[in-house]
Write an enzyme that holds these catalytic residues in place. Structure first.
Site, PDB file in Angstrom:
ATOM      1  N   SER A  43      14.662  22.282 -15.678  1.00 24.30           N
ATOM      2  CA  SER A  43      13.456  23.074 -15.912  1.00 24.30           C
ATOM      3  C   SER A  43      13.867  24.400 -16.524  1.00 24.30           C
ATOM      4  O   SER A  43      14.934  24.935 -16.219  1.00 24.30           O
ATOM      5  CB  SER A  43      12.748  23.290 -14.578  1.00 24.30           C
ATOM      6  OG  SER A  43      11.943  24.458 -14.648  1.00 24.30           O
ATOM      7  N   ASN A  76      14.928  16.737 -13.242  1.00 23.79           N
ATOM      8  CA  ASN A  76      13.714  15.931 -13.399  1.00 23.79           C
ATOM      9  C   ASN A  76      13.969  14.538 -13.986  1.00 23.79           C
ATOM     10  O   ASN A  76      14.852  14.371 -14.808  1.00 23.79           O
ATOM     11  CB  ASN A  76      12.722  16.663 -14.312  1.00 23.79           C
ATOM     12  CG  ASN A  76      12.225  17.950 -13.685  1.00 23.79           C
ATOM     13  OD1 ASN A  76      12.098  18.043 -12.465  1.00 23.79           O
ATOM     14  ND2 ASN A  76      11.963  18.950 -14.510  1.00 23.79           N
ATOM     15  N   HIS A 121       0.834  -1.222   0.000  1.00 25.18           N
ATOM     16  CA  HIS A 121       0.000   0.000   0.000  1.00 25.18           C
ATOM     17  C   HIS A 121       0.866   1.269   0.000  1.00 25.18           C
ATOM     18  O   HIS A 121       0.454   2.294   0.531  1.00 25.18           O
ATOM     19  CB  HIS A 121      -0.949   0.043   1.200  1.00 25.18           C
ATOM     20  CG  HIS A 121      -1.667  -1.246   1.441  1.00 25.18           C
ATOM     21  ND1 HIS A 121      -2.850  -1.569   0.824  1.00 25.18           N
ATOM     22  CD2 HIS A 121      -1.345  -2.317   2.223  1.00 25.18           C
ATOM     23  CE1 HIS A 121      -3.243  -2.780   1.226  1.00 25.18           C
ATOM     24  NE2 HIS A 121      -2.341  -3.260   2.066  1.00 25.18           N
ATOM     25  N   GLU A 174       9.717   9.039 -16.688  1.00 23.41           N
ATOM     26  CA  GLU A 174       8.335   9.449 -16.970  1.00 23.41           C
ATOM     27  C   GLU A 174       7.936   9.102 -18.405  1.00 23.41           C
ATOM     28  O   GLU A 174       6.818   8.664 -18.669  1.00 23.41           O
ATOM     29  CB  GLU A 174       8.171  10.956 -16.726  1.00 23.41           C
ATOM     30  CG  GLU A 174       8.221  11.304 -15.239  1.00 23.41           C
ATOM     31  CD  GLU A 174       8.362  12.797 -14.979  1.00 23.41           C
ATOM     32  OE1 GLU A 174       8.193  13.602 -15.913  1.00 23.41           O
ATOM     33  OE2 GLU A 174       8.637  13.155 -13.820  1.00 23.41           O
ATOM     34  N   LYS A 225      15.765  22.448 -10.349  1.00 21.07           N
ATOM     35  CA  LYS A 225      15.163  21.171 -10.756  1.00 21.07           C
ATOM     36  C   LYS A 225      16.094  20.234 -11.502  1.00 21.07           C
ATOM     37  O   LYS A 225      16.894  20.643 -12.319  1.00 21.07           O
ATOM     38  CB  LYS A 225      13.952  21.444 -11.657  1.00 21.07           C
ATOM     39  CG  LYS A 225      12.806  22.032 -10.904  1.00 21.07           C
ATOM     40  CD  LYS A 225      12.104  20.970 -10.092  1.00 21.07           C
ATOM     41  CE  LYS A 225      10.661  21.091 -10.392  1.00 21.07           C
ATOM     42  NZ  LYS A 225       9.876  20.043 -10.660  1.00 21.07           N
TER      43      LYS A 225
END
Ligand code: ARG
Length: 462
Positions: A277, A285, A156, A290, A283
């Protein structure tokens, strides 16, 4: 407009119809397979006495010349042809004249395209197989290096029990090994040669289908000519295997994204595999992970599109089947790209052993082991569960981990606790006591790693 037919037509094809029907824009990618198949066909025709040796020599030299010229950029595959088959045949006739017109004897574009696609996909399956192998090696090296890197195992997405990074990676090794095996199964099933199926009902020429199948490296010819031209199962199987593989990569990508977040900091993705970014200077990333997660949808889409396209097609060939190509190409290209990028990201990723261990310790992942300690001292499990629940509550109030709670506090809640509780709930004990096959304990994990290494070494043999 250059097409292979037209004798029975009295009017020109409408330009829009021609464009809608044409497939050259995408089937040009298997020009080499088309030529290879044609050479095998011609060798067989000559062997069967359907062509003379002289004609065979001329045609083969012509086809080889086309292949070389396309490859080194001297000959361009232009959209003036309907499809790759027309391009090759028309160019051959242009170059060698009459013998070129005999190339298509005893063949239809239906068995030709079925062959080309199989030859192309067969090569791609080899590349995919190799890319999965690279990924498996990358995962295996993390397993072998991190048998003692403790981390929380989650259910979970809540910290549950301690495992090791090796164990967590082992789960992915299992998934990708199944993916690898699935590809090999598909290869075995698809490796039959449709050439010689004709348009749908074979031909009246005495073709030797075993000979061409053998020349092209197939296990044998397909055994039903209608199936030979209209079977797309192998593509659907492949899209399905790639969808499952992408699902695994996507789950892994999701974990990398979570682990790389500021909150977790379990891993740090290498600069070479991160992006910045345009506005926020701080940042870094995880775009690659993704994109892998996002591109999974494209592969599922290809599987679904093929299933739907095929479901209503009566035997044998129908033009709907031309739709298989763009989907299959896109799914294969996507899967190859994702595998290569993900493996590179994994190989260069830094695993923060300190952060992982700290997280395991501060998440009460050893609470089950504290309860087991009581059970080993004669306390019924249900009571032990309640006692450790109280201890956890106390630690939460104090903001400490279970192993930071002083012994007198333990004993206030249960007199059964002794000094050895600290050893019983150390990460090392919690993990290494889990010795059943498949568990994270060092012994069990070493056994699994040996199986994995053997799998890789045996695989490399063929
Ligand atoms: N471009 C076609 C395909 O991809 C080749 C086969 C064409 N056959 C035909 N009878 N129109 O399926």
């Amino acid at each position: 407009m250059a097409q292979l037919w037209g004798g029975r037509f009295t009017k020109e094809t409408d330009q829009l119809v021609y464009n809608f029907n044409a497939s050259i824009s995408f089937d040009r990618r298997f020009y080499a397979q088309d030529i290879r198949g044609s050479i095998a066909h011609v060798m067989m025709l000559a062997r069967q006495g359907i062509l003379t040796d002289m004609e065979k020599e001329k045609i083969i030299a012509g086809l080889e010349g086309i292949l070389t010229d396309v490859e080194n950029g001297r000959l361009e595959i232009t959209e003036q042809y309907e499809d790759i088959h027309s391009f090759v045949e028309a160019t051959l006739i242009d170059r060698i004249g009459d013998p070129g017109k005999k190339l298509h004897t005893g063949r239809s574009r239906n068995d030709q395209v079925a062959l080309d696609m199989k030859l192309y996909v067969r090569d791609e399956v080899h590349i995919l197989d190799h890319l999965i192998e690279e990924l498996l090696w990358a995962v295996l090296s993390i397993i072998e290096e991190h048998m003692d890197t403790y981390m929380p195992g989650f259910t979970h997405l809540q910290k549950a029990q301690p495992v090791t990074l090796a164990h967590h990676m082992g789960a992915y090794f299992e998934m990708f090994r199944r993916d690898h095996e699935r590809l090999r199964d598909i290869y075995k099933r698809m490796n039959t040669c449709p050439l010689g199926s004709g348009a749908l009902a074979g031909t009246t020429y005495p073709l030797d289908r075993d000979y061409t199948a053998n020349l092209l490296g197939f296990a044998g010819p397909t055994m039903n000519s209608m199936d030979g031209v209209s079977d797309r199962d192998y593509l659907i199987e492949l899209m399905s295997a790639l969808s499952i593989m992408m699902m695994h990569l996507s789950r892994f990508a999701e974990e990398v994204i979570i682990w790389n977040s500021n909150e977790y900091q379990f891993v740090e993705i290498d600069d070479a595999y991160s992006t910045g970014s345009s506005i926020m200077p701080q940042k870094k990333n995880p775009d690659i992970a993704e994109l892998v997660r996002g591109k999974t949808g494209r592969v599922y889409g290809a599987l679904n599109a093929l299933l739907v396209a095929m479901k209503g097609i009566p035997l044998a060939y129908n033009k709907d089947m031309q739709e298989d190509k763009e989907w299959a190409f896109d799914a294969i290209d996507t899967a190859k790209g994702c595998l290569a990028l993900f493996t590179g990201m994994l190989r260069t990723m830094n695993f923060r052993k300190d952060r992982m261990e700290d997280s395991a310790k501060h998440g009460f992942t050893n609470a089950t082991d504290a309860a087991d300690y009581l059970v080993n001292h004669g306390v019924p499990f249900r009571d032990a569960h309640g006692i450790v629940g109280q201890l956890v509550l106390l630690c939460i109030e104090k903001g400490i981990a279970l192993d930071e709670l002083p012994l007198p506090e333990y004993q206030k809640i249960s007199a059964v606790f002794e000094e050895d509780i600290y050893d019983a709930i150390s990460m090392e004990t919690c993990v290494n006591k889990r010795v059943t096959t498949g568990a994270p304990g060092r012994e069990a994990m070493e056994e699994a790693a040996a199986v994995y290494r053997k799998y890789m070494n045996e695989y490399l043999k063929d």
